[in-house]
Structure formats: structure tokens, C-alpha cells
Design a protein around this motif. Structure first.
Motif, PDB file in Angstrom:
ATOM      1  N   TYR A  45      15.860  -8.639 -15.918  1.00 51.86           N
ATOM      2  CA  TYR A  45      14.593  -8.701 -15.177  1.00 51.86           C
ATOM      3  C   TYR A  45      13.449  -8.072 -15.968  1.00 51.86           C
ATOM      4  CZ  TYR A  45      11.005  -7.164 -11.872  1.00 51.86           C
ATOM      5  OH  TYR A  45       9.818  -6.914 -11.263  1.00 51.86           O
ATOM      6  N   ARG A  46      12.257  -8.647 -15.828  1.00 52.21           N
ATOM      7  CA  ARG A  46      11.054  -8.086 -16.424  1.00 52.21           C
ATOM      8  C   ARG A  46       9.954  -8.004 -15.368  1.00 52.21           C
ATOM      9  NH1 ARG A  46      14.482  -7.079 -19.256  1.00 52.21           N
ATOM     10  NH2 ARG A  46      14.754  -7.478 -21.487  1.00 52.21           N
ATOM     11  N   VAL A  47       9.214  -6.903 -15.355  1.00 53.93           N
ATOM     12  CA  VAL A  47       8.108  -6.732 -14.410  1.00 53.93           C
ATOM     13  C   VAL A  47       7.020  -7.745 -14.734  1.00 53.93           C
ATOM     14  CG1 VAL A  47       6.340  -5.138 -13.563  1.00 53.93           C
ATOM     15  CG2 VAL A  47       8.623  -4.276 -14.145  1.00 53.93           C
ATOM     16  N   PRO A  48       6.504  -8.471 -13.734  1.00 58.68           N
ATOM     17  CA  PRO A  48       5.482  -9.480 -14.011  1.00 58.68           C
ATOM     18  C   PRO A  48       4.142  -8.863 -14.416  1.00 58.68           C
ATOM     19  CG  PRO A  48       5.814  -9.263 -11.649  1.00 58.68           C
ATOM     20  CD  PRO A  48       6.894  -8.458 -12.308  1.00 58.68           C
ATOM     21  N   ALA A  49       3.366  -9.631 -15.172  1.00 66.31           N
ATOM     22  CA  ALA A  49       2.083  -9.150 -15.676  1.00 66.31           C
ATOM     23  C   ALA A  49       1.109  -8.844 -14.550  1.00 66.31           C
ATOM     24  CB  ALA A  49       1.488 -10.185 -16.625  1.00 66.31           C
ATOM     25  N   TRP A  50       1.167  -9.616 -13.447  1.00 65.21           N
ATOM     26  CA  TRP A  50       0.197  -9.378 -12.371  1.00 65.21           C
ATOM     27  C   TRP A  50       0.327  -7.967 -11.819  1.00 65.21           C
ATOM     28  CZ3 TRP A  50       1.395  -7.664  -7.588  1.00 65.21           C
ATOM     29  CH2 TRP A  50       2.679  -7.917  -7.066  1.00 65.21           C
ATOM     30  N   TYR A  51       1.572  -7.465 -11.751  1.00 69.13           N
ATOM     31  CA  TYR A  51       1.788  -6.125 -11.196  1.00 69.13           C
ATOM     32  C   TYR A  51       1.374  -5.051 -12.199  1.00 69.13           C
ATOM     33  CZ  TYR A  51       4.075  -2.196  -8.912  1.00 69.13           C
ATOM     34  OH  TYR A  51       4.338  -0.988  -8.312  1.00 69.13           O
ATOM     35  N   GLU A  52       1.703  -5.275 -13.466  1.00 67.55           N
ATOM     36  CA  GLU A  52       1.297  -4.331 -14.512  1.00 67.55           C
ATOM     37  C   GLU A  52      -0.218  -4.163 -14.525  1.00 67.55           C
ATOM     38  OE1 GLU A  52       2.964  -2.650 -16.994  1.00 67.55           O
ATOM     39  OE2 GLU A  52       4.953  -3.567 -17.176  1.00 67.55           O
ATOM     40  N   ASP A  53      -0.943  -5.250 -14.203  1.00 67.65           N
ATOM     41  CA  ASP A  53      -2.406  -5.222 -14.270  1.00 67.65           C
ATOM     42  C   ASP A  53      -3.076  -4.790 -12.968  1.00 67.65           C
ATOM     43  OD1 ASP A  53      -2.199  -6.124 -16.859  1.00 67.65           O
ATOM     44  OD2 ASP A  53      -2.608  -8.224 -16.360  1.00 67.65           O
ATOM     45  N   ALA A  54      -2.375  -4.891 -11.851  1.00 72.74           N
ATOM     46  CA  ALA A  54      -3.001  -4.687 -10.535  1.00 72.74           C
ATOM     47  C   ALA A  54      -3.432  -3.243 -10.306  1.00 72.74           C
ATOM     48  CB  ALA A  54      -2.055  -5.128  -9.423  1.00 72.74           C
ATOM     49  N   ASN A  55      -2.466  -2.334 -10.389  1.00 76.26           N
ATOM     50  CA  ASN A  55      -2.706  -0.885 -10.330  1.00 76.26           C
ATOM     51  C   ASN A  55      -3.170  -0.344  -8.977  1.00 76.26           C
ATOM     52  OD1 ASN A  55      -1.882  -0.483 -12.956  1.00 76.26           O
ATOM     53  ND2 ASN A  55      -3.940  -0.602 -13.805  1.00 76.26           N
ATOM     54  N   PHE A  56      -3.559  -1.202  -8.044  1.00 76.16           N
ATOM     55  CA  PHE A  56      -4.021  -0.691  -6.746  1.00 76.16           C
ATOM     56  C   PHE A  56      -3.687  -1.696  -5.644  1.00 76.16           C
ATOM     57  CE2 PHE A  56      -7.771   0.057  -3.750  1.00 76.16           C
ATOM     58  CZ  PHE A  56      -7.152   1.125  -3.113  1.00 76.16           C
ATOM     59  N   GLY A  57      -2.970  -1.203  -4.632  1.00 77.48           N
ATOM     60  CA  GLY A  57      -2.602  -2.041  -3.493  1.00 77.48           C
ATOM     61  C   GLY A  57      -2.786  -1.307  -2.179  1.00 77.48           C
ATOM     62  N   ILE A  58      -2.689  -2.046  -1.085  1.00 80.50           N
ATOM     63  CA  ILE A  58      -2.833  -1.493   0.267  1.00 80.50           C
ATOM     64  C   ILE A  58      -1.509  -1.610   1.007  1.00 80.50           C
ATOM     65  CG2 ILE A  58      -3.970  -1.733   2.512  1.00 80.50           C
ATOM     66  CD1 ILE A  58      -5.809  -0.632   0.405  1.00 80.50           C
ATOM     67  N   PHE A  59      -1.100  -0.514   1.626  1.00 81.02           N
ATOM     68  CA  PHE A  59       0.099  -0.421   2.455  1.00 81.02           C
ATOM     69  C   PHE A  59      -0.369  -0.401   3.917  1.00 81.02           C
ATOM     70  CE2 PHE A  59       4.382   2.126   2.121  1.00 81.02           C
ATOM     71  CZ  PHE A  59       5.074   1.013   2.543  1.00 81.02           C
ATOM     72  N   LEU A  60       0.421  -0.959   4.830  1.00 85.28           N
ATOM     73  CA  LEU A  60       0.026  -1.005   6.244  1.00 85.28           C
ATOM     74  C   LEU A  60       1.193  -0.615   7.139  1.00 85.28           C
ATOM     75  CD1 LEU A  60      -1.920  -4.348   6.031  1.00 85.28           C
ATOM     76  CD2 LEU A  60      -2.926  -2.217   6.870  1.00 85.28           C
ATOM     77  N   HIS A  61       1.089   0.547   7.761  1.00 81.30           N
ATOM     78  CA  HIS A  61       2.067   0.971   8.758  1.00 81.30           C
ATOM     79  C   HIS A  61       1.505   0.659  10.143  1.00 81.30           C
ATOM     80  CE1 HIS A  61       4.233   2.964   5.565  1.00 81.30           C
ATOM     81  NE2 HIS A  61       5.139   3.425   6.410  1.00 81.30           N
ATOM     82  N   TRP A  62       1.925  -0.451  10.687  1.00 81.63           N
ATOM     83  CA  TRP A  62       1.448  -0.893  11.998  1.00 81.63           C
ATOM     84  C   TRP A  62       2.647  -1.309  12.830  1.00 81.63           C
ATOM     85  CZ3 TRP A  62      -1.059  -6.088  13.613  1.00 81.63           C
ATOM     86  CH2 TRP A  62      -1.762  -5.920  14.830  1.00 81.63           C
ATOM     87  N   GLY A  63       2.785  -0.709  13.989  1.00 79.57           N
ATOM     88  CA  GLY A  63       3.919  -1.018  14.839  1.00 79.57           C
ATOM     89  C   GLY A  63       3.768  -0.387  16.205  1.00 79.57           C
ATOM     90  N   VAL A  64       4.831  -0.436  16.988  1.00 81.79           N
ATOM     91  CA  VAL A  64       4.823   0.088  18.350  1.00 81.79           C
ATOM     92  C   VAL A  64       4.502   1.571  18.369  1.00 81.79           C
ATOM     93  CG1 VAL A  64       6.225   0.380  20.440  1.00 81.79           C
ATOM     94  CG2 VAL A  64       6.480  -1.687  19.051  1.00 81.79           C
ATOM     95  N   TYR A  65       4.853   2.280  17.307  1.00 81.38           N
ATOM     96  CA  TYR A  65       4.596   3.731  17.232  1.00 81.38           C
ATOM     97  C   TYR A  65       3.110   4.066  17.260  1.00 81.38           C
ATOM     98  CZ  TYR A  65       4.847   1.825  12.498  1.00 81.38           C
ATOM     99  OH  TYR A  65       4.718   1.010  11.391  1.00 81.38           O
ATOM    100  N   SER A  66       2.240   3.057  17.052  1.00 85.89           N
ATOM    101  CA  SER A  66       0.798   3.311  17.140  1.00 85.89           C
ATOM    102  C   SER A  66       0.325   3.464  18.577  1.00 85.89           C
ATOM    103  CB  SER A  66       0.022   2.175  16.462  1.00 85.89           C
ATOM    104  OG  SER A  66       0.194   0.952  17.149  1.00 85.89           O
ATOM    105  N   VAL A  67       1.158   3.104  19.552  1.00 83.77           N
ATOM    106  CA  VAL A  67       0.761   3.208  20.966  1.00 83.77           C
ATOM    107  C   VAL A  67       0.720   4.662  21.421  1.00 83.77           C
ATOM    108  CG1 VAL A  67       1.336   2.582  23.329  1.00 83.77           C
ATOM    109  CG2 VAL A  67       1.552   0.875  21.498  1.00 83.77           C
TER     110      VAL A  67
END
Length: 412
Positions: A45-67
Motif C-alpha cells: 500500500y502507498r498513501v495517495p498524493a491527495w492526502y499527502e497534500d491536503a494537510n487539513f480536514g474536518i471531523f464531525l461528532h454528531w449523534g444522539v449524545y448531542s441531545v
């Protein structure tokens, strides 16, 4: 070409891949494609170039626990632990756990103001290159169209395929899609007590089959984990394949728990299936793991709320949140200044890492104003200085002077 598969196709694929757990590598390779469920094969396996270049992403914790919006996204676990303050808070606010359990929050989780296109547009403005919604947290309530459970956001609560709708919106913004799975720890998550609704077999689809409490790990009372039985492991594997085959994500993020020894054959089998499928799609994909779940050449290491002390030759990732207290939405969150997050981003990128920054939306589907302001602030900075972040990696040194941040999980 991406496409969603039918329930019949998924069941046939899942059964075939599961069969690979018990057959030879040669036979398994015919089922899986290029990759076999061995570390030697997966090491290609090799890490794709898009990920090597991205460097910044958004995570989203959304669920029933938000109630309940109290304490943290671990509310569903803590509300059943008598020694925790959340236990008494729940009894006083909502009633005894025998009468009002976590399941009773589900009808209150309606997402009535949720606009996935508005979310995707905001994340684009923030400068993110990939977006990772939580597919299923430890609470056992999938936010995707899981064909293995009736306790999902598609069939209860908002009655919407959160991952599917967000996938379309994110890809319309030309961002990459990830999906996270936290299910591996679910077997050790809930407490089953005769006085709790968790012990009622009617609700085992959400809470799991009642079983004895997990013993402490290394004499730490808060760290409880039981060896998961085979039927749970196979269910974990099938749900993971379900996510891959239905949504064809560019990234799959796994939380702690599946580094346990009993998961090893399933970890290898999952990676072989995912990587082989990605070759058929013509896409480069990423698996994020914690601790030592995978060898370092097979997937991408993720460090929770922490950094590495030095430059790492292989790309890695930090996941952290805009809030200090919780990953999911709570009413009294302590939000970080945007400047602090930007400094962390620069430090991570200078060491060949990516930052996956989390936001916890409200149960109605809106993003807290404080979190929105932080994202837009970061986006304005990246609009000016993004060339120093995107498509860049580690240089010869990552700092000047003797002072640097502590390394390791939770080191921030």
C-alpha cells in the motif's frame, strides 16, 4: 465511477469477504483482488498524493449524545455508571435509568434544521480538503444506512442517511469524504444492570447483548475492556464493509479498541478488501488507525489530541477538537482560540502531519456560532497563507530554539 450498492449485493460481498477469514490466502486473493489479508501483501500500500497534500480536514461528532448536551459525547456510557456525576445528573434531569434510558433521547434527535450543503460550503470556506463524519460512535447508533441494525438515523430520530447526504454535499464541493467507526469499543461500553434499561433484551439492538462488566485494564478503573466474542467481531467487520461498499469513502478512520488481539484477522481482512475495492474504483484511499493497530507502512497513524515530538518520515495525523471538553456538542463547551489551532496546524504540517479538526453540531443540525467563527477565521488565514500548508511537508528542521510541545496522545 462511484455507485451505491443494493442490500443483496452487500450481503453477497460481505459473506464472500467473511469467508476469506477461514480460507487460504490464495483463495482469498481471488475474492479480494490485488491485496491479500497478510501484512506482506498489505505492505504494498502507498498513501495517495491527495492526502499527502491536503494537510487539513474536518471531523464531525454528531449523534444522539448531542441531545443531553452534558459532560461529553461519552454521556451514554457515563449515565449508567453509578460512580460518575453524569449518573446522578441523568436521574435528576431525566429520571431513573430504568424508566428513561439513552434510547429515549433518540426521538428528540430530529435534525430539523440540518442543511448538508450549508455544512459542506462552510467546510470549504474553512480551507478543509476532506471531511470525516462519525459513521457510528460507541453508543451503537449508526448515522449511516446500516443494513445490519434497525437502530440507525435512517430508521429512527431524524430518519435521514446522514453520511449519504453529507457525502453528496461534500463531493459537490470537490472535497474528499471520510467516515469514522468507533464501534470496536462498543462491547465494553455499556453497563448492564437489572435496574437499567440496557438489560432489557428488547433494546439489545442498541446496547448490545447483556453481559458481565469488563475488568479494569492495568489497574485503571476508568479503562475497561472485555475481549469481544466472535459474533461481535464479525458484526464489526460486516458494518465496516457496509460503509466501504455503500459510500466508497476516500478515508476510513478507526478509533481505539480494534488494536486488540482478537481483531487482528479482521483488521487485515478489512484493509485487503478496502484497498482492493479502491483499485477497482480507481481511487487512492486512507485508513487512519490508533496505537499499533496496523504496521506503519500499511495505514496512517492518528494521534488523539496530541502531537509528535519530531518529524516523521511517514505522513501521520492529529485529531483534535475546537472545544477542550468534548467532541460532541455540550452547552458549556470551552472553545479554543483560532490562533491556537492555527499554531497547532503549522506545527503538525512541519512534522509531515495532517490536522483533522472536530466540530460538534447541535441536535437540530446547526453548528454552534463559536465553532463556525473559528472555522471561518482559520479559512481566512489559509486563504492568504495556504501555500505554506497545502502540498507541503516536513523541511530539514521543524522548529527554532529549545522549546517545543509535548508529544503523544492527549499531549496538547
Amino acid at each position: 465511477m462511484r455507485r451505491q450498492i443494493s442490500r443483496r449485493e452487500f450481503l453477497r460481498t460481505s459473506a464472500a469477504v467473511s469467508t476469506g477469514l477461514a480460507i487460504s490466502n490464495t483463495a482469498s486473493s481471488k475474492i479480494l483482488g490485488r491485496y491479500q489479508p497478510t501484512w506482506e501483501s498489505l505492505n504494498e500500500y502507498r498513501v495517495p498524493a491527495w492526502y499527502e497534500d491536503a494537510n487539513f480536514g474536518i471531523f464531525l461528532h454528531w449523534g444522539v449524545y448531542s441531545v443531553p448536551a452534558h459532560s461529553s459525547e461519552w454521556y451514554p456510557r457515563l449515565m449508567y455508571r453509578r460512580e460518575d456525576e453524569v449518573f446522578n445528573y441523568h436521574r435528576e434531569r431525566w429520571g431513573p435509568q430504568s424508566m428513561f434510558g439513552y434510547k429515549d433521547f433518540i426521538p428528540m434527535f430530529r435534525a430539523e434544521r440540518w442543511d448538508p450543503d450549508a455544512w459542506a460550503e462552510l467546510f470549504k470556506q474553512a480551507g478543509a480538503k476532506y471531511v470525516v463524519p462519525v459513521g457510528e460512535h460507541h453508543d451503537g447508533f449508526p448515522m449511516y444506512d446500516c443494513i445490519l441494525s434497525d437502530w440507525t438515523a435512517v430508521k429512527m430520530g431524524p430518519r435521514r442517511d446522514v453520511v449519504g447526504e453529507l457525502a453528496r454535499a461534500v463531493r459537490n464541493q470537490r472535497l474528499k469524504l471520510g467516515v469514522s467507526s468507533h464501534r470496536a469499543f462498543d462491547w465494553s461500553y455499556y453497563t448492564f444492570d437489572p435496574d437499567f434499561d440496557t438489560s432489557n433484551p428488547r433494546f439489545s439492538g442498541l446496547y448490545g447483548t447483556p453481559h458481565a462488566p469488563a475488568p479494569p485494564i492495568n489497574n485503571h478503573p476508568g479503562e475497561l475492556r472485555q475481549t469481544a466474542p466472535r459474533d461481535f467481531l464479525e458484526d464489526w467487520f460486516s458494518r465496516s464493509v457496509n460503509i466501504v461498499d455503500r459510500y466508497q469513502p476516500d478515508l476510513v478512520w478507526f478509533d481505539f479498541g480494534f488494536e486488540a488481539p482478537e481483531f487482528e484477522p479482521y483488521r487485515k481482512q478489512f484493509a485487503a478488501h478496502y484497498y482492493s475495492q479502491a483499485e477497482e474504483w480507481g481511487e487512492g484511499v486512507v485508513i487512519n488507525y490508533k496505537h499499533d493497530a496496523y504496521p506503519e507502512d500499511v495505514a496512517v497513524l492518528d494521534v488523539e489530541r496530541g502531537l509528535l515530538e519530531n518529524i516523521r518520515p511517514r505522513v501521520w495525523q492529529t485529531d483534535t477538537s475546537v472545544g477542550r471538553k468534548s467532541w460532541g456538542y455540550i452547552r458549556d463547551e470551552d472553545f479554543k482560540p483560532a490562533e491556537e489551532i492555527v499554531h497547532e496546524l503549522v506545527d503538525i504540517v512541519s512534522k509531515h502531519g495532517c490536522l483533522l479538526l472536530n466540530v460538534g453540531p447541535k441536535p437540530d443540525g446547526t453548528i454552534p456560532d463559536e465553532a463556525r467563527a473559528i472555522l471561518l477565521n482559520i479559512g481566512r488565514r489559509l486563504e492568504i497563507n495556504g501555500e505554506a500548508i497545502y502540498g507541503t511537508g516536513a523541511w530539514k528542521i521543524w522548529r527554532e530554539g529549545p522549546t517545543g510541545p509535548a508529544g503523544g496522545d492527549f499531549g496538547e
